[in-house]
Design a protein around this motif. Structure first.
Motif, mmCIF file in Angstrom:
data_model
loop_
_atom_site.group_PDB
_atom_site.id
_atom_site.type_symbol
_atom_site.label_atom_id
_atom_site.label_comp_id
_atom_site.label_asym_id
_atom_site.label_seq_id
_atom_site.Cartn_x
_atom_site.Cartn_y
_atom_site.Cartn_z
ATOM 1 N N GLY A 162 0.886 -1.105 -0.017
ATOM 2 C CA GLY A 162 0.014 0.069 0.101
ATOM 3 C C GLY A 162 0.986 1.134 0.057
ATOM 4 O O GLY A 162 1.960 1.141 0.636
ATOM 5 N N VAL A 163 0.234 2.378 -0.692
ATOM 6 C CA VAL A 163 1.229 3.427 -0.812
ATOM 7 C C VAL A 163 0.500 4.553 -0.127
ATOM 8 O O VAL A 163 1.006 5.503 0.576
ATOM 9 N N SER A 164 -0.851 4.944 -0.379
ATOM 10 C CA SER A 164 -1.751 5.810 0.032
ATOM 11 C C SER A 164 -3.220 5.509 -0.056
ATOM 12 O O SER A 164 -3.677 4.740 -0.976
ATOM 13 N N VAL A 165 -4.119 6.046 0.435
ATOM 14 C CA VAL A 165 -5.496 5.693 0.731
ATOM 15 C C VAL A 165 -6.377 7.275 1.133
ATOM 16 O O VAL A 165 -5.538 8.021 1.585
ATOM 17 N N ILE A 166 -7.209 7.373 0.412
ATOM 18 C CA ILE A 166 -8.153 8.540 0.736
ATOM 19 C C ILE A 166 -9.627 8.045 0.905
ATOM 20 O O ILE A 166 -10.155 7.142 0.667
ATOM 21 N N GLY A 167 -9.935 8.296 2.077
ATOM 22 C CA GLY A 167 -11.436 8.010 2.513
ATOM 23 C C GLY A 167 -12.286 8.841 1.881
ATOM 24 O O GLY A 167 -12.297 9.956 1.515
ATOM 25 N N PHE A 188 -4.004 9.098 4.011
ATOM 26 C CA PHE A 188 -3.162 8.376 4.506
ATOM 27 C C PHE A 188 -1.768 8.011 3.772
ATOM 28 O O PHE A 188 -2.035 7.568 2.669
ATOM 29 N N TYR A 189 -0.752 7.933 4.183
ATOM 30 C CA TYR A 189 0.479 7.646 3.498
ATOM 31 C C TYR A 189 1.402 6.402 4.127
ATOM 32 O O TYR A 189 1.549 6.401 5.034
ATOM 33 N N ALA A 190 1.971 5.729 3.124
ATOM 34 C CA ALA A 190 2.870 4.861 3.726
ATOM 35 C C ALA A 190 4.522 5.521 4.015
ATOM 36 O O ALA A 190 4.635 6.425 3.617
ATOM 37 N N ASN A 191 4.931 5.283 5.077
ATOM 38 C CA ASN A 191 6.166 5.988 5.484
ATOM 39 C C ASN A 191 7.242 6.294 4.195
ATOM 40 O O ASN A 191 7.745 6.945 4.263
ATOM 41 N N SER A 192 7.278 5.040 3.240
ATOM 42 C CA SER A 192 8.076 5.286 2.346
ATOM 43 C C SER A 192 7.946 6.409 1.449
ATOM 44 O O SER A 192 8.804 6.747 0.398
ATOM 45 N N VAL A 193 6.583 6.833 1.331
ATOM 46 C CA VAL A 193 6.312 8.007 0.452
ATOM 47 C C VAL A 193 5.845 9.302 0.989
ATOM 48 O O VAL A 193 5.706 10.117 0.303
ATOM 49 N N LYS A 194 5.798 9.382 2.382
ATOM 50 C CA LYS A 194 5.204 10.222 3.062
ATOM 51 C C LYS A 194 6.208 11.434 2.664
ATOM 52 O O LYS A 194 7.562 11.599 2.819
ATOM 53 N N GLY A 195 5.562 12.548 2.407
ATOM 54 C CA GLY A 195 6.280 14.010 2.224
ATOM 55 C C GLY A 195 6.729 13.907 0.774
ATOM 56 O O GLY A 195 7.184 15.047 0.250
ATOM 57 N N ARG A 196 6.545 12.888 -0.092
ATOM 58 C CA ARG A 196 6.925 13.053 -1.600
ATOM 59 C C ARG A 196 5.638 12.877 -2.295
ATOM 60 O O ARG A 196 5.399 13.469 -3.438
ATOM 61 N N TRP A 255 -3.728 -1.055 4.767
ATOM 62 C CA TRP A 255 -2.886 -1.603 3.736
ATOM 63 C C TRP A 255 -3.071 -3.198 3.532
ATOM 64 O O TRP A 255 -2.031 -3.599 2.980
ATOM 65 N N ASP A 256 -4.099 -3.564 3.824
ATOM 66 C CA ASP A 256 -4.337 -4.925 3.428
ATOM 67 C C ASP A 256 -5.188 -4.939 2.426
ATOM 68 O O ASP A 256 -6.267 -4.627 2.040
ATOM 69 N N ARG A 257 -4.345 -5.569 1.178
ATOM 70 C CA ARG A 257 -4.776 -5.437 -0.067
ATOM 71 C C ARG A 257 -6.291 -6.417 -0.121
ATOM 72 O O ARG A 257 -7.100 -6.313 -1.096
#
Length: 126
Positions: free
Chosen positions: A47-52, A59-67, A108-110
């Motif tokens: 998971g990368v990002s989610v919008i409700g 919401f963002y995964a730590n690996s992409v937060k800020g980018r 983040w659960d596909r």
């Protein structure tokens, strides 16, 4: 019939930007969350990002937060993923997915997502 169609992938140099789009159709209401996932060769889909849907929480995964930035245009049922400062490790097939019911514990659960798009390739060269 529910459909999710991604677009906007491509080849970009490290440090560059891309904007992915996910166009949704066939839903009987606007009450669903959209998540972006990615899968690199030989790796699990993550998971990368989610919008409700209800309040537009993001919401963002730590690996992409800020980018990366996720946003939506509800009038045209489209969700965007703006990706900046791309790095080679961002190379993957990116998928958007829709969840009719989603808790904060399952972001983040596909397997909690009900519908998936066909994916769009993002390649970042070094």
């Amino acid at each position: 019939e529910v459909q999710l169609v991604e677009s906007g992938g491509g080849l970009v140099q490290a440090g560059g930007s891309l904007r992915l789009s996910c166009a949704a159709s066939g839903f009987t209401s606007d009450d669903y969350a959209i998540g972006w996932f990615r899968q690199a060769p030989g790796k699990e889909r993550e998971g990368v990002s989610v919008i409700g849907s209800s309040d537009g929480s993001t919401f963002y995964a730590n690996s992409v937060k800020g980018r990366f930035t996720i946003s939506s245009n509800n009038a045209i049922h489209t969700v965007y993923l703006q990706m900046n400062s791309l790095a080679p490790e961002d190379t993957a097939v990116y998928y958007c997915a829709a969840a009719l019911e989603l808790s904060l514990f399952d972001l983040w659960d596909r397997y909690e997502y009900d519908y998936w798009g066909q994916g769009t390739q993002v390649t970042v060269s070094s």
